[in-house]
Scaffold this active site. Structure first.
Site, mmCIF file in Angstrom:
data_model
loop_
_atom_site.group_PDB
_atom_site.id
_atom_site.type_symbol
_atom_site.label_atom_id
_atom_site.label_comp_id
_atom_site.label_asym_id
_atom_site.label_seq_id
_atom_site.Cartn_x
_atom_site.Cartn_y
_atom_site.Cartn_z
ATOM 1 N N ASP A 293 0.836 -1.195 0.000
ATOM 2 C CA ASP A 293 0.000 0.000 0.000
ATOM 3 C C ASP A 293 0.874 1.249 0.000
ATOM 4 O O ASP A 293 1.152 1.807 1.045
ATOM 5 C CB ASP A 293 -0.917 -0.026 1.232
ATOM 6 C CG ASP A 293 -1.944 1.072 1.241
ATOM 7 O OD1 ASP A 293 -2.202 1.660 0.172
ATOM 8 O OD2 ASP A 293 -2.514 1.332 2.319
ATOM 9 N N GLU A 327 -2.708 10.390 -0.347
ATOM 10 C CA GLU A 327 -3.941 9.604 -0.476
ATOM 11 C C GLU A 327 -4.399 9.095 0.879
ATOM 12 O O GLU A 327 -5.594 9.087 1.184
ATOM 13 C CB GLU A 327 -3.707 8.420 -1.426
ATOM 14 C CG GLU A 327 -4.953 7.591 -1.712
ATOM 15 C CD GLU A 327 -5.211 6.476 -0.703
ATOM 16 O OE1 GLU A 327 -6.331 5.917 -0.693
ATOM 17 O OE2 GLU A 327 -4.296 6.146 0.090
ATOM 18 N N GLU A 328 -3.442 8.666 1.692
ATOM 19 C CA GLU A 328 -3.788 8.015 2.947
ATOM 20 C C GLU A 328 -4.527 8.924 3.927
ATOM 21 O O GLU A 328 -5.210 8.437 4.822
ATOM 22 C CB GLU A 328 -2.521 7.466 3.628
ATOM 23 C CG GLU A 328 -1.844 6.336 2.884
ATOM 24 C CD GLU A 328 -2.631 5.033 2.914
ATOM 25 O OE1 GLU A 328 -3.758 5.025 3.447
ATOM 26 O OE2 GLU A 328 -2.119 4.043 2.388
ATOM 27 N N ASP A 355 -4.369 0.279 -6.531
ATOM 28 C CA ASP A 355 -4.217 0.544 -5.089
ATOM 29 C C ASP A 355 -4.969 -0.499 -4.276
ATOM 30 O O ASP A 355 -5.863 -0.188 -3.514
ATOM 31 C CB ASP A 355 -4.725 1.952 -4.748
ATOM 32 C CG ASP A 355 -4.551 2.291 -3.260
ATOM 33 O OD1 ASP A 355 -3.750 1.608 -2.589
ATOM 34 O OD2 ASP A 355 -5.233 3.211 -2.774
ATOM 35 N N HIS A 426 -1.790 -1.236 6.526
ATOM 36 C CA HIS A 426 -1.511 -0.223 7.550
ATOM 37 C C HIS A 426 -0.849 -0.789 8.801
ATOM 38 O O HIS A 426 -1.016 -0.255 9.898
ATOM 39 C CB HIS A 426 -2.797 0.512 7.955
ATOM 40 C CG HIS A 426 -3.422 1.306 6.843
ATOM 41 N ND1 HIS A 426 -4.593 2.035 7.019
ATOM 42 C CD2 HIS A 426 -3.050 1.509 5.551
ATOM 43 C CE1 HIS A 426 -4.902 2.644 5.884
ATOM 44 N NE2 HIS A 426 -3.975 2.325 4.979
#
Length: 468
Positions: A293, A327-328, A355, A426
């Protein structure tokens, strides 16, 4: 070596005289070139090499951080190295934050430590930490409906499990606890928020991620628990005794600062003003190295463009790779890109983004006017041998791409198998060893077919209805 492609050059040139009213948007020559590209991609490990370079030479890259700055410089150099005609950056403004430490411990009735991580942009605890009783909720909606007296002064614990699916559709029903939970807890006077990690693993890793912070008066610390520790807390609560937890958290909110969207173009030979955008996001969370990611996506789209750049001639229209920043933390780079280029959106024929990790692509979705399903049908002739099935016409193209789709831009979606994606998402476990080089080859094979044919087709895709 491109000897198979060189033999097709004359055929491609011959198609330039064909009218735009040709019965099919793609000629046999176009499909033949795409087939050669597809088969070459299945033999190349270059996409994996790109991901390896990003994770080793840059590593974690939260928006606005020093790692982010290194990633921006890395991306520009990599695009130049790969043969892009034009490479440039567009500055965006991002909120910035530094993660400190996060410790949690049950102090009664069964003292033992818990594995936690701060959610993105969480505040810290007061000096010396805080100790409070846990109050459990099955989901964020239950917390939002709870009377303030039930929550005030306590640690709200949202304990909702994520379902494992191939499509990742289990994410939506649980991610609200992460994104909206702190606001709900703060408004009811909670001392802090803890959530069961938004993930599908049983490892003792906690999953970070962004939450809504703007406009929250008196924000409170917000933490994610690893799945085993959420199970532990759940079991303690079932014993009917008050459970007290001590939190010691230190994070730092910084002034807003710059980041960048990094853009590379393969300039179209006939209609350079018409653009097909393929993208990934360059930023990552700081716990792992951002290999899945979204390092994998970066590798896939850069390698796709490299292969097209090595053709004997440029495609009919421009292929633009956008590595979106931030983006996160809320699709910041994509939103600012669309805002800055809103007068040019009609020239973007379609958009797509990689993604969702590095699993094999198994489904091809679109968001096209019904009258242009013919292009998708022709693409499927070359995608089907890769084990890819035709999906629906509801694609957003990916998270960043969804911002374009909301303005009527058509989209293509090449969706990976995400069965285990949320095991690593994450977490510190998002590292290069989770990327299968063979899967990346298949990804690039699909992406190069879709990208080449979209940039080479005759006519355009029109616009799609927007949802309000």
């Amino acid at each position: 070596m491109l000897k198979p492609l060189l033999s097709l050059t004359g055929g491609i040139i011959a198609t330039l005289a064909v009218s735009a009213l040709h019965a099919k948007p793609l000629s046999d020559e176009d499909l033949s070139v795409a087939e050669v590209l597809r088969d070459r991609a299945l033999e190349s490990s270059d996409a994996y090499s790109i991901v390896e370079s990003l994770t080793v030479e840059v590593g974690p890259r939260p928006a606005g951080s020093a790692g982010d700055q290194r990633a921006v410089a890395w991306a520009q150099e990599k695009m130049k190295e790969l043969g892009f005609d034009r490479v440039y950056t567009e500055q965006i403004e991002v909120p910035r934050w530094n993660r400190g430490h996060a410790h949690a411990r049950v102090v009664s009735p069964f003292p033992q430590p818990l594995i936690v991580t701060s959610l993105g942009y969480s505040v810290g605890t007061p000096e010396g930490g805080l100790t409070a009783e846990i109050v459990e909720f099955p989901d964020v909606e239950a917390l939002m409906k709870a009377p303030a007296r039930k929550v005030k002064g306590k640690i709200a614990f949202i304990n909702k499990r994520m379902e494992r699916t191939r499509t990742g559709e289990g994410y939506g029903p649980v991610v609200g606890g992460r994104s909206k939970g702190m606001r709900a807890a703060a408004e009811k006077g909670a001392a802090a928020l803890m959530i069961r990690s938004v993930g599908t693993d049983s490892d003792r890793f906690a999953h970070t991620g962004m939450m809504y912070i703007e406009g929250v008066q008196d924000p409170v610390p917000a933490l994610a628990l690893s799945a085993p520790d959420a199970n532990l807390l759940e079991a303690m609560l079932k014993r009917g005794k008050p459970v007290q937890v001590k939190l010691d958290v230190h994070n730092q909110r910084l002034e807003d600062g710059p980041s960048f969207n990094v853009v590379g173009e393969i300039t179209g030979r006939e209609n350079p003003e018409e653009v097909m955008i393929i993208g990934a996001h360059l930023d990552s969370w700081d716990e792992g190295t951002g290999a899945l990611d979204d390092g994998a996506g970066v590798g896939v789209v850069l390698e796709t463009a490299r292969m097209i750049a090595e053709l004997p001639q440029r495609p009919r229209r421009t292929l633009r790779v956008v590595l979106f920043g931030a983006e996160e933390i809320g699709l910041v780079g994509a939103k600012q890109y669309v805002e800055a280029h809103q007068d040019e959106l009609d020239n973007i024929i379609a958009v797509s983004e990689s993604d969702f990790g590095a699993g094999k692509i198994w489904r091809f979705d679109t968001r096209l006017p019904d009258s242009r399903f013919d292009i998708a049908d022709q693409m499927m002739q070359l995608l089907a041998p890769l084990g890819i099935e035709r999906g629906n016409n509801k694609s957003s193209g990916g998270p960043d791409s969804s911002v374009f789709v909301a303005r009527g831009v058509p989209a293509f979606g090449l969706y990976q198998d995400g069965t285990d994606y949320f095991d690593y998402h994450h977490t510190p476990n998002d590292t290069l060893d989770k990327v299968d080089p063979e899967n990346l080859k298949q990804n690039v094979a699909a992406w190069v077919v879709m990208s080449f044919l979209a940039t080479e087709m005759e006519g355009d895709l029109g616009r799609v209805p927007t949802e309000h």
